[in-house]
Design a protein around this motif. Structure first.
Motif, PDB file in Angstrom:
ATOM      1  N   ALA A 292      -3.330  -6.482   7.548  1.00 38.96           N
ATOM      2  CA  ALA A 292      -1.953  -5.995   7.394  1.00 38.96           C
ATOM      3  C   ALA A 292      -1.911  -4.561   6.879  1.00 38.96           C
ATOM      4  O   ALA A 292      -0.974  -4.185   6.176  1.00 38.96           O
ATOM      5  N   GLY A 293      -2.916  -3.775   7.210  1.00 45.27           N
ATOM      6  CA  GLY A 293      -2.936  -2.384   6.759  1.00 45.27           C
ATOM      7  C   GLY A 293      -3.500  -2.264   5.356  1.00 45.27           C
ATOM      8  O   GLY A 293      -3.726  -3.264   4.673  1.00 45.27           O
ATOM      9  N   GLU A 294      -3.748  -1.011   4.940  1.00 45.50           N
ATOM     10  CA  GLU A 294      -4.365  -0.781   3.626  1.00 45.50           C
ATOM     11  C   GLU A 294      -3.383  -1.094   2.505  1.00 45.50           C
ATOM     12  O   GLU A 294      -2.203  -0.800   2.618  1.00 45.50           O
ATOM     13  N   PHE A 295      -3.913  -1.645   1.433  1.00 46.39           N
ATOM     14  CA  PHE A 295      -3.065  -1.873   0.250  1.00 46.39           C
ATOM     15  C   PHE A 295      -3.910  -1.974  -0.999  1.00 46.39           C
ATOM     16  O   PHE A 295      -5.148  -2.113  -0.937  1.00 46.39           O
ATOM     17  N   ASP A 296      -3.227  -1.890  -2.134  1.00 45.51           N
ATOM     18  CA  ASP A 296      -3.880  -1.969  -3.444  1.00 45.51           C
ATOM     19  C   ASP A 296      -2.819  -2.482  -4.410  1.00 45.51           C
ATOM     20  O   ASP A 296      -1.890  -1.744  -4.750  1.00 45.51           O
ATOM     21  N   LEU A 297      -2.920  -3.743  -4.790  1.00 44.88           N
ATOM     22  CA  LEU A 297      -1.893  -4.328  -5.649  1.00 44.88           C
ATOM     23  C   LEU A 297      -2.534  -5.244  -6.690  1.00 44.88           C
ATOM     24  O   LEU A 297      -3.718  -5.575  -6.599  1.00 44.88           O
ATOM     25  N   VAL A 298      -1.731  -5.635  -7.663  1.00 44.15           N
ATOM     26  CA  VAL A 298      -2.216  -6.579  -8.683  1.00 44.15           C
ATOM     27  C   VAL A 298      -1.158  -7.653  -8.908  1.00 44.15           C
ATOM     28  O   VAL A 298       0.012  -7.328  -9.126  1.00 44.15           O
TER      29      VAL A 298
ATOM     30  N   ARG B 175       3.427  -9.207   5.800  1.00 41.18           N
ATOM     31  CA  ARG B 175       3.884  -8.168   6.729  1.00 41.18           C
ATOM     32  C   ARG B 175       3.484  -6.775   6.265  1.00 41.18           C
ATOM     33  O   ARG B 175       2.974  -5.978   7.037  1.00 41.18           O
ATOM     34  N   ALA B 176       3.724  -6.480   5.001  1.00 39.00           N
ATOM     35  CA  ALA B 176       3.509  -5.107   4.513  1.00 39.00           C
ATOM     36  C   ALA B 176       3.094  -5.103   3.041  1.00 39.00           C
ATOM     37  O   ALA B 176       3.863  -4.741   2.154  1.00 39.00           O
ATOM     38  N   PRO B 177       1.838  -5.504   2.749  1.00 31.86           N
ATOM     39  CA  PRO B 177       1.407  -5.583   1.347  1.00 31.86           C
ATOM     40  C   PRO B 177       1.416  -4.227   0.642  1.00 31.86           C
ATOM     41  O   PRO B 177       1.479  -4.175  -0.591  1.00 31.86           O
ATOM     42  N   GLN B 178       1.360  -3.136   1.438  1.00 33.76           N
ATOM     43  CA  GLN B 178       1.348  -1.797   0.812  1.00 33.76           C
ATOM     44  C   GLN B 178       2.663  -1.441   0.129  1.00 33.76           C
ATOM     45  O   GLN B 178       2.728  -0.469  -0.611  1.00 33.76           O
ATOM     46  N   ARG B 179       3.686  -2.262   0.312  1.00 30.13           N
ATOM     47  CA  ARG B 179       4.953  -2.038  -0.404  1.00 30.13           C
ATOM     48  C   ARG B 179       4.815  -2.331  -1.893  1.00 30.13           C
ATOM     49  O   ARG B 179       5.676  -1.979  -2.678  1.00 30.13           O
TER      50      ARG B 179
ATOM     51  N   GLU C  36       3.106  -2.634 -18.656  1.00 25.72           N
ATOM     52  CA  GLU C  36       2.048  -1.762 -19.215  1.00 25.72           C
ATOM     53  C   GLU C  36       1.015  -1.430 -18.139  1.00 25.72           C
ATOM     54  O   GLU C  36       0.557  -0.294 -18.023  1.00 25.72           O
ATOM     55  N   LEU C  37       0.667  -2.415 -17.339  1.00 23.99           N
ATOM     56  CA  LEU C  37      -0.286  -2.171 -16.258  1.00 23.99           C
ATOM     57  C   LEU C  37       0.303  -1.198 -15.229  1.00 23.99           C
ATOM     58  O   LEU C  37      -0.373  -0.273 -14.765  1.00 23.99           O
ATOM     59  N   ALA C  38       1.566  -1.396 -14.901  1.00 24.79           N
ATOM     60  CA  ALA C  38       2.208  -0.522 -13.899  1.00 24.79           C
ATOM     61  C   ALA C  38       2.197   0.936 -14.361  1.00 24.79           C
ATOM     62  O   ALA C  38       2.074   1.853 -13.540  1.00 24.79           O
ATOM     63  N   MET C  39       2.301   1.159 -15.675  1.00 27.90           N
ATOM     64  CA  MET C  39       2.278   2.528 -16.211  1.00 27.90           C
ATOM     65  C   MET C  39       0.935   3.217 -15.949  1.00 27.90           C
ATOM     66  O   MET C  39       0.853   4.442 -15.953  1.00 27.90           O
ATOM     67  N   THR C  40      -0.128   2.425 -15.738  1.00 27.52           N
ATOM     68  CA  THR C  40      -1.445   3.022 -15.451  1.00 27.52           C
ATOM     69  C   THR C  40      -1.675   3.119 -13.948  1.00 27.52           C
ATOM     70  O   THR C  40      -2.737   3.556 -13.510  1.00 27.52           O
ATOM     71  N   ARG C  41      -0.696   2.652 -13.152  1.00 26.62           N
ATOM     72  CA  ARG C  41      -0.864   2.641 -11.704  1.00 26.62           C
ATOM     73  C   ARG C  41       0.281   3.412 -11.042  1.00 26.62           C
ATOM     74  O   ARG C  41       0.581   4.513 -11.451  1.00 26.62           O
ATOM     75  N   ARG C  42       0.919   2.823 -10.034  1.00 25.51           N
ATOM     76  CA  ARG C  42       1.942   3.553  -9.271  1.00 25.51           C
ATOM     77  C   ARG C  42       3.367   3.321  -9.799  1.00 25.51           C
ATOM     78  O   ARG C  42       4.351   3.635  -9.139  1.00 25.51           O
ATOM     79  N   ARG C  43       3.487   2.703 -10.948  1.00 24.36           N
ATOM     80  CA  ARG C  43       4.761   2.546 -11.660  1.00 24.36           C
ATOM     81  C   ARG C  43       5.817   1.815 -10.846  1.00 24.36           C
ATOM     82  O   ARG C  43       6.950   2.279 -10.683  1.00 24.36           O
ATOM     83  N   HIS C  44       5.423   0.664 -10.364  1.00 25.60           N
ATOM     84  CA  HIS C  44       6.344  -0.165  -9.589  1.00 25.60           C
ATOM     85  C   HIS C  44       6.040  -1.623  -9.909  1.00 25.60           C
ATOM     86  O   HIS C  44       4.905  -2.067  -9.753  1.00 25.60           O
ATOM     87  N   VAL C  45       7.055  -2.360 -10.378  1.00 23.67           N
ATOM     88  CA  VAL C  45       6.875  -3.785 -10.653  1.00 23.67           C
ATOM     89  C   VAL C  45       7.823  -4.598  -9.775  1.00 23.67           C
ATOM     90  O   VAL C  45       9.021  -4.309  -9.710  1.00 23.67           O
ATOM     91  N   SER C  46       7.283  -5.601  -9.090  1.00 20.68           N
ATOM     92  CA  SER C  46       8.101  -6.521  -8.300  1.00 20.68           C
ATOM     93  C   SER C  46       8.092  -7.872  -9.004  1.00 20.68           C
ATOM     94  O   SER C  46       7.024  -8.440  -9.260  1.00 20.68           O
TER      95      SER C  46
END
Ligand code: NAD
Length: 353
Positions: A114-120, A224-228, A169-179
């Motif tokens: 599903a394309g490149e992504f990086d999430l936690v 569909r789009a994990p990079q979101r 706190e984790l989002a602050m060290t990454r791309r600053r987006h929480v879902s």
């Protein structure tokens, strides 16, 4: 750093042996002085001690600096009165490991669906629908008549708050987006409270973008789009399910790392189970457990401000990228190496850099 190591069931002994080889290499390169205390849990402990985990083991783990727990055959453990305790739940509950941090990312050179992504995925770990951990004693699943079962879910303000804070706190060290992922359209009170509290905590982090998704639709969005997505925070069972999907989307369930973290303790543990279908064949992917070991070193480094541990955790991530690119992998992700060979090649890579 003293680490208690419990190889576990099924593929556990194979993947843990490979992980230990990597940890020894990383310890030597970064002069971490890691000490390993090998013990048993699960079926081996049941055979030796009459219980899958023992009070003595818990004391040992409490006084260590970290725990590496191999996958457990939890489905086999049905009767606590006969010593059949789920070791995962045991340590999560006894050590109050409330945050289950499960990163998933794609790797160059590896086909991704599903394309490149990086999430936690940040999963609450101590309550929810997990009947074995949400009340003080006993289980919260009841057989009312031979044909009627009631399973209770517990959601508390305290657990929602602390998992939300971990995610932000984790989002602050990454791309600053929480879902926020929930089922508040049906579980209106419990998941309603979960969203409200996540939104309240969000106010302390104005730089972080926040959105929320109903869990069933979330499966479609992720497929569909994990990079979101960057950081996904959710309750126990939803996080368990969602993180297997994100690991598989990244290439294989055998890549899914998992850190169980609390205030004072942490446990590295692969996201997957004991995989009895491939146990003993030297084909299981050890990378999930190796990623988790890296997460444990990173947690220790952050907590104690130890730059060597932080560097070691980064080096494991980098070596993972390089190993996958070089095809030094097991066959689930297209390589030709066995579990032991993949671990040895990874360890060698750590020593050479
Ligand atoms: P599983 O996660 O063990 O396996 C699911 C599928 O993924 C299988 O096809 C397996 O071969 C594959 N797989 C898993 N890990 C892999 C790896 N490292 N490399 C390559 N392929 C891998 O799930 P399951 O078969 O449903 O469960 C087996 C046992 O594990 C059950 O007793 C279950 O309760 C337990 N379990 C334990 C944990 C844990 O200890 N944290 C988590 C999930 C399941």
């Amino acid at each position: 750093m003293k680490i208690v190591v419990l190889p576990g069931d099924g593929i556990g002994p194979e993947t843990m042996a490979a992980t230990l080889e990597v940890l020894r290499a990383v310890s030597s390169r970064f002069r971490l002085g890691l000490e390993f205390d090998l013990d048993v849990a699960g079926h081996e402990s049941l055979r030796r001690h009459g219980a899958t985990v023992t009070p003595a083991l818990l004391q040992k783990v409490k006084s260590a600096d970290g725990l590496m727990l191999g996958p457990m055959a939890t489905y086999d453990f049905k009767d606590e009165a006969r010593g059949e305790i789920n070791p995962s739940k045991f340590f999560r509950k006894e050590l109050d490991l409330y945050a289950n941090i499960r990163p998933s990312r794609t790797y160059p050179g590896l086909q991704h669906r599903a394309g490149e992504f990086d999430l936690v995925v940040v999963r609450e770990n101590t309550e929810g629908f997990y009947a074995d951990r949400n009340i003080e004693s006993g289980g919260s699943e009841m057989l009312i008549t031979p044909d009627v079962v009631i399973s209770l879910r517990r959601i508390t303000r305290q657990c929602c708050e602390r998992i939300a804070r971990s995610a932000f706190e984790l989002a602050m060290t990454r791309r600053r987006h929480v879902s926020i992922v929930h089922k508040a359209n049906v579980l209106k009170i419990g998941d309603g409270m979960f969203i409200d509290i996540c939104r309240q905590v969000a106010r302390e982090f104005p730089e972080v973008q926040v959105d929320d998704f109903i869990v069933d639709a979330m499966m479609a969005h992720v497929a569909r789009a994990p990079q979101r997505f960057d950081v996904i925070v959710t309750t126990n069972m939803f996080g368990d399910i969602l993180s297997d999907l994100t690991a598989e989307l990244s290439g294989s369930l055998g890549l899914g790392g998992s850190l169980n973290a609390g205030k004072d303790h942490a446990m590295g543990q692969a996201a997957h189970g004991s995989a009895p279908d491939i146990a003993g064949q030297d084909i299981a992917n050890p990378f999930s457990l190796i990623v988790s070991a890296g997460q444990l070193l990173g947690w220790h480094g952050q907590r104690r401000s130890l730059s060597a541990f932080l560097a070691a955790a980064r080096a494991i991530d980098e070596a993972m990228i390089a190993a996958i690119q070089a095809g030094e992998t097991t066959r689930d992700i297209g390589g030709r190496l066995g579990t032991a060979e993949a671990g040895r090649a990874f360890a060698q890579r750590m020593l050479e850099r």
